[in-house]
Scaffold this motif. Structure first.
Motif, PDB file in Angstrom:
ATOM      1  N   LYS A  21       0.812  -1.224   0.000  1.00  0.00           N
ATOM      2  CA  LYS A  21       0.000   0.000   0.000  1.00  0.00           C
ATOM      3  C   LYS A  21       0.845   1.272   0.000  1.00  0.00           C
ATOM      4  O   LYS A  21       0.516   2.232  -0.672  1.00  0.00           O
ATOM      5  CB  LYS A  21      -0.946   0.012   1.203  1.00  0.00           C
ATOM      6  CG  LYS A  21      -2.211  -0.771   0.985  1.00  0.00           C
ATOM      7  CD  LYS A  21      -3.140  -0.573   2.159  1.00  0.00           C
ATOM      8  CE  LYS A  21      -4.477  -1.199   1.892  1.00  0.00           C
ATOM      9  NZ  LYS A  21      -5.384  -1.017   3.025  1.00  0.00           N
ATOM     10  N   ASP A  22       1.921   1.290   0.758  1.00  0.00           N
ATOM     11  CA  ASP A  22       2.758   2.483   0.864  1.00  0.00           C
ATOM     12  C   ASP A  22       4.111   2.321   0.179  1.00  0.00           C
ATOM     13  O   ASP A  22       5.005   3.132   0.385  1.00  0.00           O
ATOM     14  CB  ASP A  22       2.972   2.847   2.338  1.00  0.00           C
ATOM     15  CG  ASP A  22       1.666   3.176   3.030  1.00  0.00           C
ATOM     16  OD1 ASP A  22       0.846   3.891   2.432  1.00  0.00           O
ATOM     17  OD2 ASP A  22       1.471   2.715   4.172  1.00  0.00           O
ATOM     18  N   GLY A  23       4.270   1.256  -0.587  1.00  0.00           N
ATOM     19  CA  GLY A  23       5.526   0.989  -1.273  1.00  0.00           C
ATOM     20  C   GLY A  23       6.412   0.061  -0.467  1.00  0.00           C
ATOM     21  O   GLY A  23       6.562   0.238   0.745  1.00  0.00           O
ATOM     22  N   ILE A  24       6.982  -0.935  -1.150  1.00  0.00           N
ATOM     23  CA  ILE A  24       7.799  -1.922  -0.457  1.00  0.00           C
ATOM     24  C   ILE A  24       8.723  -2.605  -1.466  1.00  0.00           C
ATOM     25  O   ILE A  24       8.357  -2.794  -2.620  1.00  0.00           O
ATOM     26  CB  ILE A  24       6.904  -2.950   0.274  1.00  0.00           C
ATOM     27  CG1 ILE A  24       7.714  -3.863   1.181  1.00  0.00           C
ATOM     28  CG2 ILE A  24       6.060  -3.743  -0.714  1.00  0.00           C
ATOM     29  CD1 ILE A  24       6.874  -4.702   2.126  1.00  0.00           C
ATOM     30  N   LYS A  25       9.907  -2.928  -1.028  1.00  0.00           N
ATOM     31  CA  LYS A  25      10.868  -3.616  -1.893  1.00  0.00           C
ATOM     32  C   LYS A  25      10.548  -5.107  -1.969  1.00  0.00           C
ATOM     33  O   LYS A  25       9.898  -5.666  -1.093  1.00  0.00           O
ATOM     34  CB  LYS A  25      12.290  -3.409  -1.385  1.00  0.00           C
ATOM     35  CG  LYS A  25      12.718  -1.957  -1.520  1.00  0.00           C
ATOM     36  CD  LYS A  25      14.197  -1.804  -1.332  1.00  0.00           C
ATOM     37  CE  LYS A  25      14.553  -0.345  -1.452  1.00  0.00           C
ATOM     38  NZ  LYS A  25      15.103  -0.006  -2.726  1.00  0.00           N
ATOM     39  N   LYS A  26      11.038  -5.722  -3.032  1.00  0.00           N
ATOM     40  CA  LYS A  26      10.735  -7.126  -3.316  1.00  0.00           C
ATOM     41  C   LYS A  26      11.118  -8.059  -2.159  1.00  0.00           C
ATOM     42  O   LYS A  26      10.350  -8.938  -1.783  1.00  0.00           O
ATOM     43  CB  LYS A  26      11.466  -7.547  -4.591  1.00  0.00           C
ATOM     44  CG  LYS A  26      11.006  -8.866  -5.160  1.00  0.00           C
ATOM     45  CD  LYS A  26      11.814  -9.290  -6.376  1.00  0.00           C
ATOM     46  CE  LYS A  26      11.592  -8.365  -7.544  1.00  0.00           C
ATOM     47  NZ  LYS A  26      12.216  -8.879  -8.788  1.00  0.00           N
ATOM     48  N   THR A  27      12.306  -7.863  -1.580  1.00  0.00           N
ATOM     49  CA  THR A  27      12.722  -8.754  -0.488  1.00  0.00           C
ATOM     50  C   THR A  27      11.848  -8.582   0.751  1.00  0.00           C
ATOM     51  O   THR A  27      11.596  -9.543   1.473  1.00  0.00           O
ATOM     52  CB  THR A  27      14.197  -8.535  -0.099  1.00  0.00           C
ATOM     53  OG1 THR A  27      14.399  -7.155   0.188  1.00  0.00           O
ATOM     54  CG2 THR A  27      15.122  -8.990  -1.204  1.00  0.00           C
ATOM     55  N   HIS A  28      11.359  -7.369   0.979  1.00  0.00           N
ATOM     56  CA  HIS A  28      10.479  -7.146   2.133  1.00  0.00           C
ATOM     57  C   HIS A  28       9.128  -7.817   1.900  1.00  0.00           C
ATOM     58  O   HIS A  28       8.503  -8.298   2.849  1.00  0.00           O
ATOM     59  CB  HIS A  28      10.314  -5.656   2.401  1.00  0.00           C
ATOM     60  CG  HIS A  28      11.568  -5.012   2.876  1.00  0.00           C
ATOM     61  ND1 HIS A  28      11.587  -3.799   3.497  1.00  0.00           N
ATOM     62  CD2 HIS A  28      12.868  -5.407   2.820  1.00  0.00           C
ATOM     63  CE1 HIS A  28      12.832  -3.475   3.821  1.00  0.00           C
ATOM     64  NE2 HIS A  28      13.620  -4.437   3.402  1.00  0.00           N
ATOM     65  N   ILE A  29       8.697  -7.856   0.654  1.00  0.00           N
ATOM     66  CA  ILE A  29       7.471  -8.601   0.338  1.00  0.00           C
ATOM     67  C   ILE A  29       7.701 -10.080   0.602  1.00  0.00           C
ATOM     68  O   ILE A  29       6.870 -10.753   1.199  1.00  0.00           O
ATOM     69  CB  ILE A  29       7.038  -8.367  -1.120  1.00  0.00           C
ATOM     70  CG1 ILE A  29       6.566  -6.922  -1.310  1.00  0.00           C
ATOM     71  CG2 ILE A  29       5.936  -9.355  -1.523  1.00  0.00           C
ATOM     72  CD1 ILE A  29       6.306  -6.532  -2.748  1.00  0.00           C
ATOM     73  N   GLN A  30       8.845 -10.592   0.165  1.00  0.00           N
ATOM     74  CA  GLN A  30       9.159 -12.003   0.370  1.00  0.00           C
ATOM     75  C   GLN A  30       9.050 -12.383   1.841  1.00  0.00           C
ATOM     76  O   GLN A  30       8.375 -13.357   2.192  1.00  0.00           O
ATOM     77  CB  GLN A  30      10.568 -12.312  -0.130  1.00  0.00           C
ATOM     78  CG  GLN A  30      10.992 -13.745   0.146  1.00  0.00           C
ATOM     79  CD  GLN A  30      12.462 -14.002  -0.138  1.00  0.00           C
ATOM     80  OE1 GLN A  30      13.221 -13.087  -0.485  1.00  0.00           O
ATOM     81  NE2 GLN A  30      12.864 -15.243   0.004  1.00  0.00           N
ATOM     82  N   PHE A  31       9.687 -11.612   2.704  1.00  0.00           N
ATOM     83  CA  PHE A  31       9.671 -11.942   4.128  1.00  0.00           C
ATOM     84  C   PHE A  31       8.332 -11.621   4.774  1.00  0.00           C
ATOM     85  O   PHE A  31       7.844 -12.383   5.603  1.00  0.00           O
ATOM     86  CB  PHE A  31      10.819 -11.243   4.853  1.00  0.00           C
ATOM     87  CG  PHE A  31      12.170 -11.734   4.411  1.00  0.00           C
ATOM     88  CD1 PHE A  31      12.529 -13.058   4.578  1.00  0.00           C
ATOM     89  CD2 PHE A  31      13.064 -10.879   3.794  1.00  0.00           C
ATOM     90  CE1 PHE A  31      13.761 -13.537   4.157  1.00  0.00           C
ATOM     91  CE2 PHE A  31      14.304 -11.335   3.366  1.00  0.00           C
ATOM     92  CZ  PHE A  31      14.655 -12.675   3.544  1.00  0.00           C
TER      93      PHE A  31
END
Length: 87
Positions: A21-31
């Motif tokens: 929703k507020d922006g997130i990097k790919k690795t943070h999505i993974q975890f």
């Protein structure tokens, strides 16, 4: 959702849209979504091509207006779905 319940594709997609929703990097999505790297990439590719997410120049994923609308529909559907059908 109980600990022994497996997540389905919609549950995972909803989790990813919430995270983005507020922006997130790919690795943070993974975890954050508790996914393997290959599943993370697969879901992100599908969700970007489906218009639920967008990648910006800062290499972060953001939920689109359509993605946020879809998440609202998903949340309303889950709110009225009997627990027996979800677990």
């Amino acid at each position: 959702m109980s600990e022994n319940t497996r997540r389905n594709d919609l549950d995972i997609a909803a989790n990813i849209v919430r995270l983005a929703k507020d922006g997130i990097k790919k690795t943070h999505i993974q975890f954050g979504a508790n996914l393997s790297w290959s599943l993370t990439v697969r879901y992100l590719n599908k969700m970007v091509s489906g218009g639920l997410l967008v990648i910006e120049s800062d290499k972060q994923y953001y939920a689109t207006k359509e993605g946020k609308r879809w998440l609202g529909y998903y949340d309303r559907m889950m709110a009225v779905t009997p627990e027996e059908l979800v677990s």
